[in-house]
Design an enzyme around this catalytic site. Sequence first.
Site: not given
Length: 543
Positions: A271-273, A275
Amino acid sequence: MWPGGCRWLPVLLQGYLNLWRLTSARTWGSCWGPMAETFSTGAEAASGLRAPVQQNGDAGGDARGERTSGSPKPVDAGVEPPQEVGKQTPVSGEQAPVAPSGPGKRKKRRDATRERVVPPPKKRRAGVSFSDEHFAETSYYFEGGLRKVRPYYFDFRTYCKGRWVGHSLLHVFSTEFRAQPLAYYEAAVREGRLHLNEEPDNDFLRNRVHRHEPPVTAEPVRLLAENEDVVVVDKPSSIPVHPCGRFRHNTVIFILGKEHQLKELHPLHRLDRLTSGVLMFAKTAAVSERIHEQVRDRQLEKEYVCRVEGEFPAEEVTCKEPILVVSYKVGVCRVDARGKPCETVFQRLSYNGHSSVVRCRPLTGRTHQIRVHLQFLGHPILNDPIYNSVAWGPSRGRGGHIPKTDEELLRDLVAEHQAKQSLDVLDLCEGDLSPGLIGSSAPSSELGKDHLGELAASAQKMDGAVEAAPQVLDTMALAPEKAAETDVVNQEIDPLCEECRLVRQDPLPQDLVMFLHALRYKGPGFEYFSPMPAWAQDDWQED
């Protein structure tokens, strides 16, 4: 005479030919060895592979000149450096097979003068493994709705690369590790921060730095499920999954280890930071491989929810635009025909008159796929700091219309976040800003040589503060249970550290939240949900 002599002519020619072949083989064989060695060494230095590189020695061909090349970036001490499994450096031409000495047998000619010895690779650890020693490096504290990490000393470690041989330590650090200006490294050498060859027969570099981590939200990492196979958590926004860039303790991996005693976990997806939502870890390598096979076979379903600008269409929308990575360093992508194929299905859930809540089902897994497709559709995520930025132009990338080159786009994005002191959003720090990203202006973090010289001089007058710091680290490494009793203030301020001199304004907790949430993760035999975030409620209103 001639008729009889002609019968010997082919024999003589064949003898001369065989003699020429033997002489040529010896001559070119002796030349090809060093040539192959040079090509091999150059390729390793260029690619950054960590494999032994043997220097050309004397006629005896021993391995006295053997060196180890490594990654161009410092290796985090908490993660075992990657090893190349099953890959060996090409060996010189003397190893070509010769004529068989017996029926059905072939032998390799071994030449001791240029035989390369490649040690077997080390066994890799089962997971992203950190010990209590690493967890004891520092501690958390909470302030203003933020999770903060107390500054601490940290050793960046790496092995010498072939291209560094023959250069001074200062030259290597000033050209390869440009996070600080040369004057800083000169001061660091005087203070004993840079070390070389602490182990026998190893060109090993160690750089002790005073590390500051950016704050993240104080929202806890909640456990959604745990069994003998997996750990499932609800990841808050702003917290990276694993150590990267300036983040180490403020990561999900470290928080789980320090607060939940969960170690050696394998991330099953990323997961993106920024998100939030469902994040899965496998407890064993076997489980990790099994689920990754399911990912490759498209057996897993992911569902996200987000809040976007404007009134999203009521009917289901499918976007199949290919996505191209503009910059891996800055972490920016865009729609481009040269990009990789991808597909996302969108469905509006609600509309409050200003913004819409949208369900997203990515059928592929490209970087920033949901965010880029929503930007292309003209409905970027409401508070997306990258894809809803004015740097993309008046239309903000709608329909793929970007009235500037990629270089201009990256420069404008960096300039915008540099002005906001929010480079962490781009996973950058001031030292990462090359001239191409910041135009003609120099990074604000670079201090003058004279000023750093003053810092170094003052360091020697601070009653042994610098010398005390390694002792604190040694205490923490040898006896973690006693480290908690140590006065951590001794390592919170460092006279050579520029970050200690800067006064940064803390972000507001709401500034660390992006309205993109991983709501559901489903596969064969499992399905995990996380609660719907507050900003996705039907009656939610913008401030």
